[in-house]
Design a protein around this motif. Structure first.
Motif, PDB file in Angstrom:
ATOM      1  N   TYR A  20       8.157   5.625  -3.279  1.00  0.00           N
ATOM      2  CA  TYR A  20       7.688   3.990  -2.869  1.00  0.00           C
ATOM      3  C   TYR A  20       8.525   2.906  -3.642  1.00  0.00           C
ATOM      4  N   ILE A  21       8.475   3.096  -5.075  1.00  0.00           N
ATOM      5  CA  ILE A  21       9.004   2.276  -5.765  1.00  0.00           C
ATOM      6  C   ILE A  21      10.753   2.217  -5.650  1.00  0.00           C
ATOM      7  N   LEU A  62       1.015  -1.032   0.277  1.00  0.00           N
ATOM      8  CA  LEU A  62      -0.249  -0.462  -0.227  1.00  0.00           C
ATOM      9  C   LEU A  62       1.056   0.892  -0.039  1.00  0.00           C
ATOM     10  N   ILE A  63       0.640   2.034  -0.757  1.00  0.00           N
ATOM     11  CA  ILE A  63       1.870   3.827  -1.293  1.00  0.00           C
ATOM     12  C   ILE A  63       1.050   4.289  -0.381  1.00  0.00           C
ATOM     13  N   ASP A  64       1.056   4.964   0.523  1.00  0.00           N
ATOM     14  CA  ASP A  64       0.782   6.080   1.455  1.00  0.00           C
ATOM     15  C   ASP A  64       0.524   7.074   0.966  1.00  0.00           C
ATOM     16  N   VAL A  96      -3.385   3.527  -3.700  1.00  0.00           N
ATOM     17  CA  VAL A  96      -2.938   2.952  -4.673  1.00  0.00           C
ATOM     18  C   VAL A  96      -1.881   2.077  -4.060  1.00  0.00           C
ATOM     19  N   TYR A  97      -2.171   0.630  -4.327  1.00  0.00           N
ATOM     20  CA  TYR A  97      -1.786  -0.337  -4.216  1.00  0.00           C
ATOM     21  C   TYR A  97      -0.808  -0.627  -5.143  1.00  0.00           C
ATOM     22  N   LEU A  98       0.425  -2.245  -4.532  1.00  0.00           N
ATOM     23  CA  LEU A  98       1.652  -1.810  -5.975  1.00  0.00           C
ATOM     24  C   LEU A  98       1.988  -3.940  -5.402  1.00  0.00           C
ATOM     25  N   LEU A  99       1.328  -4.505  -6.987  1.00  0.00           N
ATOM     26  CA  LEU A  99       1.977  -5.724  -6.721  1.00  0.00           C
ATOM     27  C   LEU A  99       3.012  -6.013  -7.188  1.00  0.00           C
ATOM     28  N   ILE A 100       3.871  -6.563  -6.641  1.00  0.00           N
ATOM     29  CA  ILE A 100       5.132  -7.049  -6.986  1.00  0.00           C
ATOM     30  C   ILE A 100       4.862  -8.466  -7.883  1.00  0.00           C
ATOM     31  N   LYS A 127      12.212   0.343  -9.633  1.00  0.00           N
ATOM     32  CA  LYS A 127      12.113   1.365 -11.186  1.00  0.00           C
ATOM     33  C   LYS A 127      10.844   1.222 -11.641  1.00  0.00           C
ATOM     34  N   PRO A 128      10.716   2.774 -12.021  1.00  0.00           N
ATOM     35  CA  PRO A 128       9.597   2.916 -12.874  1.00  0.00           C
ATOM     36  C   PRO A 128       9.365   2.137 -13.790  1.00  0.00           C
TER      37      PRO A 128
END
Length: 225
Positions: A43-44, A9-11, A17-21, A50-51
Protein backbone atom coordinates in the motif's frame (compact mmCIF):
# COMPACT_ATOMS: atom_id res chain seq x y z
CA UNK A 1 -8.39 3.45 0.88
CA UNK A 2 -8.12 7.19 1.52
CA UNK A 3 -10.50 8.21 4.31
CA UNK A 4 -9.66 11.90 4.09
CA UNK A 5 -6.63 13.88 3.02
CA UNK A 6 -3.59 12.42 4.77
CA UNK A 7 -5.47 9.53 6.40
CA UNK A 8 -5.56 6.07 4.80
CA UNK A 9 -6.99 2.67 5.76
CA UNK A 10 -4.90 -0.32 4.69
CA UNK A 11 -7.31 -3.18 3.98
CA UNK A 12 -6.86 -6.91 4.50
CA UNK A 13 -4.73 -6.94 7.65
CA UNK A 14 -7.45 -8.35 9.98
CA UNK A 15 -7.37 -5.52 12.52
CA UNK A 16 -7.40 -2.21 10.67
CA UNK A 17 -4.11 -0.46 9.98
CA UNK A 18 -4.19 3.29 9.46
CA UNK A 19 -1.54 5.30 7.64
CA UNK A 20 -1.12 9.01 8.35
CA UNK A 21 0.81 11.31 6.04
CA UNK A 22 2.50 14.29 7.65
CA UNK A 23 4.66 15.85 4.97
CA UNK A 24 7.63 13.58 4.37
CA UNK A 25 6.85 11.41 7.39
CA UNK A 26 4.43 8.48 7.64
CA UNK A 27 2.87 7.21 10.85
CA UNK A 28 1.21 3.81 11.24
CA UNK A 29 -1.55 3.26 13.76
CA UNK A 30 -1.45 -0.48 14.56
CA UNK A 31 0.15 -3.11 12.34
CA UNK A 32 -2.41 -5.90 11.81
CA UNK A 33 -2.03 -9.64 12.28
CA UNK A 34 1.34 -11.34 11.85
CA UNK A 35 2.34 -12.17 8.26
CA UNK A 36 0.47 -9.18 6.83
CA UNK A 37 3.45 -6.86 6.50
CA UNK A 38 3.66 -7.17 2.73
CA UNK A 39 0.16 -5.73 2.40
CA UNK A 40 1.31 -2.69 4.36
CA UNK A 41 4.41 -2.27 2.20
CA UNK A 42 2.42 -2.75 -1.01
CA UNK A 43 0.00 0.00 0.00
CA UNK A 44 2.84 2.38 0.82
CA UNK A 45 4.33 1.70 -2.60
CA UNK A 46 0.91 2.21 -4.21
CA UNK A 47 0.77 5.80 -2.93
CA UNK A 48 4.33 6.40 -4.16
CA UNK A 49 6.01 6.38 -0.77
CA UNK A 50 8.80 4.23 0.68
CA UNK A 51 9.02 2.10 3.85
CA UNK A 52 11.83 4.38 5.02
CA UNK A 53 9.23 7.18 5.22
CA UNK A 54 7.67 5.45 8.25
CA UNK A 55 8.91 7.39 11.28
CA UNK A 56 6.42 6.26 13.93
CA UNK A 57 4.22 3.30 14.81
CA UNK A 58 1.51 3.89 17.42
CA UNK A 59 -0.09 0.81 18.93
CA UNK A 60 -3.59 1.25 20.34
CA UNK A 61 -3.05 -1.87 22.46
CA UNK A 62 -1.01 -5.03 22.81
CA UNK A 63 -3.21 -7.68 21.18
CA UNK A 64 -1.72 -9.86 18.46
CA UNK A 65 -3.96 -8.53 15.68
CA UNK A 66 -2.72 -4.98 16.34
CA UNK A 67 0.98 -5.53 17.07
CA UNK A 68 1.49 -8.49 14.74
CA UNK A 69 4.01 -6.83 12.41
CA UNK A 70 5.54 -4.20 14.67
CA UNK A 71 8.82 -6.09 15.11
CA UNK A 72 9.38 -6.45 11.37
CA UNK A 73 8.40 -2.85 10.66
CA UNK A 74 10.73 -1.60 13.39
CA UNK A 75 13.57 -3.72 11.99
CA UNK A 76 13.01 -2.54 8.43
CA UNK A 77 12.45 1.17 9.05
CA UNK A 78 13.83 1.95 12.55
CA UNK A 79 10.52 3.71 13.22
CA UNK A 80 9.82 4.74 16.81
CA UNK A 81 7.25 2.48 18.48
CA UNK A 82 4.80 4.31 20.75
CA UNK A 83 2.51 2.52 23.22
CA UNK A 84 0.80 3.32 26.51
CA UNK A 85 3.06 2.55 29.45
CA UNK A 86 0.61 0.00 30.88
CA UNK A 87 0.78 -2.12 27.72
CA UNK A 88 4.53 -1.69 27.20
CA UNK A 89 5.51 -4.82 29.21
CA UNK A 90 3.30 -6.95 26.94
CA UNK A 91 4.60 -5.40 23.71
CA UNK A 92 8.18 -6.02 24.87
CA UNK A 93 7.41 -9.58 25.95
CA UNK A 94 8.53 -8.92 29.53
CA UNK A 95 5.07 -9.90 30.74
CA UNK A 96 2.50 -12.30 29.30
CA UNK A 97 -0.30 -10.61 27.36
CA UNK A 98 -3.53 -10.69 29.44
CA UNK A 99 -5.81 -13.38 28.09
CA UNK A 100 -9.45 -14.26 28.74
CA UNK A 101 -10.46 -17.21 30.89
CA UNK A 102 -11.80 -20.55 29.73
CA UNK A 103 -11.75 -21.89 26.17
CA UNK A 104 -11.33 -18.43 24.65
CA UNK A 105 -8.23 -17.86 26.74
CA UNK A 106 -6.79 -21.23 25.72
CA UNK A 107 -7.38 -20.42 22.05
CA UNK A 108 -5.77 -16.99 22.58
CA UNK A 109 -2.60 -18.58 23.96
CA UNK A 110 -2.46 -21.12 21.12
CA UNK A 111 -2.76 -18.25 18.64
CA UNK A 112 0.26 -16.51 20.16
CA UNK A 113 2.31 -19.67 19.78
CA UNK A 114 1.04 -20.47 16.28
CA UNK A 115 1.86 -17.03 14.90
CA UNK A 116 5.18 -16.87 16.79
CA UNK A 117 4.62 -13.30 17.85
CA UNK A 118 7.80 -11.21 17.87
CA UNK A 119 8.10 -8.63 20.61
CA UNK A 120 9.78 -5.24 20.50
CA UNK A 121 10.95 -2.73 23.07
CA UNK A 122 8.84 0.43 22.72
CA UNK A 123 10.66 3.73 22.19
CA UNK A 124 7.97 6.04 23.57
CA UNK A 125 5.79 5.30 26.61
CA UNK A 126 2.51 7.17 26.43
CA UNK A 127 0.27 8.53 29.17
CA UNK A 128 -3.18 10.07 29.27
CA UNK A 129 -3.09 13.51 27.64
CA UNK A 130 0.21 13.06 25.81
CA UNK A 131 0.40 14.17 22.20
CA UNK A 132 2.00 12.37 19.26
CA UNK A 133 2.11 14.97 16.51
CA UNK A 134 -1.53 16.15 16.34
CA UNK A 135 -2.93 13.11 18.14
CA UNK A 136 -4.01 13.34 21.77
CA UNK A 137 -3.79 10.14 23.82
CA UNK A 138 -6.94 9.01 25.64
CA UNK A 139 -6.43 6.07 28.00
CA UNK A 140 -9.23 3.47 27.73
CA UNK A 141 -8.29 0.53 29.98
CA UNK A 142 -10.43 -2.58 30.24
CA UNK A 143 -9.88 -4.35 26.93
CA UNK A 144 -6.18 -4.24 27.86
CA UNK A 145 -4.53 -2.30 30.70
CA UNK A 146 -3.00 0.23 28.32
CA UNK A 147 -5.60 0.47 25.57
CA UNK A 148 -5.79 3.93 24.03
CA UNK A 149 -7.77 6.04 21.60
CA UNK A 150 -6.18 8.87 19.60
CA UNK A 151 -7.95 12.17 19.01
CA UNK A 152 -7.15 14.72 16.32
CA UNK A 153 -8.97 17.84 17.46
CA UNK A 154 -8.27 19.79 14.27
CA UNK A 155 -9.56 17.10 11.94
CA UNK A 156 -12.39 16.13 14.34
CA UNK A 157 -11.18 12.57 13.99
CA UNK A 158 -11.04 9.74 16.55
CA UNK A 159 -9.03 6.52 16.26
CA UNK A 160 -10.85 4.29 18.74
CA UNK A 161 -8.71 1.13 18.71
CA UNK A 162 -10.89 -1.69 20.07
CA UNK A 163 -12.65 0.50 22.64
CA UNK A 164 -15.41 0.97 20.05
CA UNK A 165 -16.17 -0.85 16.82
CA UNK A 166 -18.52 -0.07 13.95
CA UNK A 167 -19.57 -3.27 12.18
CA UNK A 168 -22.54 -3.93 9.89
CA UNK A 169 -24.00 -0.51 10.62
CA UNK A 170 -23.89 -0.92 14.41
CA UNK A 171 -21.65 0.59 17.06
CA UNK A 172 -20.25 -2.02 19.44
CA UNK A 173 -17.98 -1.97 22.46
CA UNK A 174 -14.87 -4.13 22.76
CA UNK A 175 -15.45 -7.87 22.23
CA UNK A 176 -16.47 -9.38 25.56
CA UNK A 177 -14.60 -12.63 25.02
CA UNK A 178 -11.30 -10.74 24.68
CA UNK A 179 -11.94 -8.08 27.35
CA UNK A 180 -10.83 -9.11 30.85
CA UNK A 181 -12.53 -6.13 32.54
CA UNK A 182 -15.64 -5.15 30.60
CA UNK A 183 -16.95 -2.95 33.40
CA UNK A 184 -13.78 -0.86 33.31
CA UNK A 185 -13.89 -0.70 29.51
CA UNK A 186 -17.42 0.76 29.62
CA UNK A 187 -16.47 3.20 32.37
CA UNK A 188 -13.44 4.45 30.45
CA UNK A 189 -15.61 4.82 27.34
CA UNK A 190 -17.20 7.85 28.97
CA UNK A 191 -14.10 9.89 28.07
CA UNK A 192 -15.01 9.53 24.41
CA UNK A 193 -18.39 11.15 25.01
CA UNK A 194 -16.69 14.36 26.19
CA UNK A 195 -15.00 15.20 22.89
CA UNK A 196 -16.29 16.32 19.51
CA UNK A 197 -15.46 14.29 16.41
CA UNK A 198 -17.11 13.82 13.06
CA UNK A 199 -15.37 10.61 12.02
CA UNK A 200 -14.51 7.54 14.12
CA UNK A 201 -11.99 5.01 12.82
CA UNK A 202 -11.98 1.71 14.73
CA UNK A 203 -9.66 -1.24 15.04
CA UNK A 204 -12.34 -3.40 13.44
CA UNK A 205 -15.14 -2.44 11.08
CA UNK A 206 -15.85 0.54 8.88
CA UNK A 207 -15.49 4.29 9.39
CA UNK A 208 -18.39 5.87 11.29
CA UNK A 209 -19.47 9.23 9.86
CA UNK A 210 -20.92 11.82 9.98
CA UNK A 211 -21.85 13.00 13.50
CA UNK A 212 -19.81 10.18 15.00
CA UNK A 213 -19.51 11.73 18.48
CA UNK A 214 -23.28 12.16 18.76
CA UNK A 215 -23.81 8.51 17.82
CA UNK A 216 -21.16 7.37 20.30
CA UNK A 217 -22.86 9.33 23.11
CA UNK A 218 -26.17 7.65 22.27
CA UNK A 219 -24.49 4.23 22.32
CA UNK A 220 -22.79 4.93 25.66
CA UNK A 221 -26.07 6.04 27.24
CA UNK A 222 -27.64 2.78 26.06
CA UNK A 223 -24.75 0.71 27.45
CA UNK A 224 -25.24 2.24 30.92
CA UNK A 225 -28.92 1.25 31.16
Amino acid sequence: MEIMEGVHLIDGTNANVYLLINGKELTLIDTGMPRQMQKILDYISKINRKPSDIFKVILTHCHIDHMGNVYDIKNLTNAKVCVHKDDAPFVSGKERIPSPKGLTGAAFKIGLQFFKVKFVNPDVLLNEGDKVDDLEVIHNPGHTPGGISLYDRNKKLLFAGDELRYIDGKIQGPPKQFTPDMKLAITSMEKLTKIDFDIMLCGHGEPLRPDASKKVKEFYDMMRI
